[in-house]
Design an enzyme around this catalytic site. Structure first.
Site, short mmCIF file in Angstrom:
data_model
loop_
_atom_site.label_atom_id
_atom_site.label_comp_id
_atom_site.label_asym_id
_atom_site.label_seq_id
_atom_site.Cartn_x
_atom_site.Cartn_y
_atom_site.Cartn_z
N GLN A 115 0.77 -1.38 0.18
CA GLN A 115 -0.01 0.02 0.20
C GLN A 115 0.90 1.26 0.07
O GLN A 115 0.24 2.43 -0.09
CB GLN A 115 -0.81 -0.08 1.05
N HIS A 180 -0.90 0.17 5.85
CA HIS A 180 -1.45 1.14 6.54
C HIS A 180 -0.85 2.26 6.80
O HIS A 180 -0.18 2.84 7.94
CB HIS A 180 -1.94 0.47 8.09
N GLU A 276 -15.17 3.44 9.30
CA GLU A 276 -16.06 4.60 10.12
C GLU A 276 -15.71 5.84 9.63
O GLU A 276 -14.84 6.22 9.02
CB GLU A 276 -15.69 4.36 11.66
N TYR A 286 -10.10 7.39 19.68
CA TYR A 286 -11.16 6.83 18.82
C TYR A 286 -11.37 5.24 18.78
O TYR A 286 -11.77 4.69 18.17
CB TYR A 286 -11.14 7.45 17.38
N TYR A 297 -9.54 -10.49 10.05
CA TYR A 297 -10.18 -11.16 8.86
C TYR A 297 -10.06 -12.65 8.90
O TYR A 297 -10.61 -13.42 8.01
CB TYR A 297 -8.82 -10.96 7.92
#
Length: 406
Positions: A115, A180, A276, A286, A297
């Site tokens: 990513q 991430h 979210e 949070y 997963y």
């Protein structure tokens, strides 16, 4: 007896208001599939699976350019051109004439695996005066990599380049992970710069999303030169990184400033369930990975499998199953009057999500462009009121939505 029944019916109608204002029951939600975590319940009504709301807006989709290598973001230059990032590490200029420039010279090396790569791009609010642009990228480092924010002066021409490049923020500690990175940028009204992050997915990173001495799983707030605003919530705390704005995030890949209120809104990836929307406030937690909607997963619970905990914030909205959100924008243009005020979310699952928001609650959801079946990585409202998208694919495109003619 019949008169009594009629009077009772009239009383009920009067309590609801005039007959022509009585509203029908809400539509069923867009999502009809089973949630990944069926035993989890929302904390309040319509926190998930809001009623489907089809506005019936007719639009047409134009491909402005194709052949991009996994584009990630775009930004609008004053002359009608657009900056487009490619995750492989190239910054391109898409001219107002539709022509793509060569890669802009002067970018630092990127870690372009998984990513990682070149991520977001944004213009300094005073770009017309100083020519500064900002970008985020996965930076290769000794021992791994990490999310980094940099800036430089854009010099246009036949061979565009960046000058005076400087790193203004690095996510620490360094992790050896291709996942991430977060990486969205958002300039606030006061001139400060928000940088979103991820917690790098691997367990050593995930567990630091709650730690104030690490910039993993945090929302970051800095000045445009990288210095720390004096009113950040942890300034003066020797056990905390002063750039932290909020904590407990998993992988925030959308951030935008509400153009009417100036409030920051974000969207972040959950695991298997639990994408979210939040409006992160200074010093708030949070929840990740202590509380979350969804599951691993593997199907196992995340942590203790709880969704609420004292001192931890609830998302305004969540999706289970996920839409894989990336990119976020409030529509404040004039081309689509019916969309005014809508919140648009890019979906890597193959559609664009439009949300109706009232008083910080999602009251309607609509999914668009599913017929294209493309991974929508970013969504932006252009100065012309059109909606612009980039598709995260080998043959990535920049798309433009305008009202349908005829």
């Amino acid at each position: 007896m019949r008169l009594r029944h009629l009077a009772l019916a009239a009383l009920v109608l009067s309590a609801c208001g005039p007959a022509n204002t009585v509203q029908a029951l809400p539509n069923p939600p867009v999502e009809t599939g089973p949630p990944n975590a069926p035993d989890q319940k929302p904390a309040f009504p319509q926190q998930t699976r809001a009623p489907e709301e089809k506005l019936g807006v007719a639009y047409q989709v134009e491909t402005l350019t194709a052949g991009l290598d996994h584009p990630w973001s775009l930004a609008f230059l004053p002359d009608g051109a657009k900056l487009v990032t490619e995750r492989a590490g190239r910054l391109r200029i898409l001219g107002a004439d539709g022509k793509l420039s060569p890669a802009v010279a002067g970018l630092p090396a990127v870690f372009a695996e998984g990513q990682g790569g070149l991520l977001d791009v944004a213009l300094n609010p005073d770009y017309a005066k100083n020519g500064l642009i900002y970008w985020t990228y996965a930076e290769p480092r000794d021992g791994g990599n990490g999310t980094t924010a940099a800036r430089g002066k854009l010099v246009l021409g036949a061979a565009p380049r960046l000058e005076n490049v400087q790193v203004i923020w690095r996510q620490m500690p360094t992790m050896d992970s291709p996942l991430h990175f977060g990486g969205r940028l958002a300039f606030a009204r006061d001139g400060s710069l928000f940088v979103t992050t991820g917690e790098r997915s691997i367990l050593p990173g995930r567990m630091q999303a709650q730690n104030l001495d690490a910039a993993l799983g945090k929302l970051i707030r800095i000045r445009p030169d990288g210095s720390i605003p004096a009113d950040n919530p942890y300034v003066g705390n020797p056990q905390a990184k002063p750039e932290i704005w909020s904590k407990g995030h998993r992988n925030v890949q959308g951030a935008t400033i509400n153009p009417w209120t100036g409030e920051l809104w974000t969207v972040e990836h959950g695991a298997k369930g639990g994408d979210e929307i939040n409006t992160p406030k200074a010093g708030k937690d949070y929840g990740w990975p202590t509380i979350t909607y969804g599951e691993e997963y593997s199907g196992k619970p995340i942590g203790e499998g709880i969704t609420q905990h004292a001192g931890m914030e609830q998302p305004i909205y969540y999706w289970d199953p996920v839409i894989a959100p990336s990119g976020l924008a409030f529509y404040d243009g004039s081309l689509f009057p019916a969309w005014k005020g809508s919140l648009f979310v890019g979906g890597l699952k193959g559609y664009l999500v439009r949300l109706t928001v009232k008083d910080h609650q999602v009251v309607g959801e609509e999914r668009l462009l599913s017929e294209l079946n493309v991974r929508i990585r970013d969504v932006k409202v252009g100065p012309d009121g059109a909606l612009y998208l980039v598709t995260d694919e080998d043959d990535g495109r920049v798309l433009k939505l305008t009202p349908k003619k005829g």
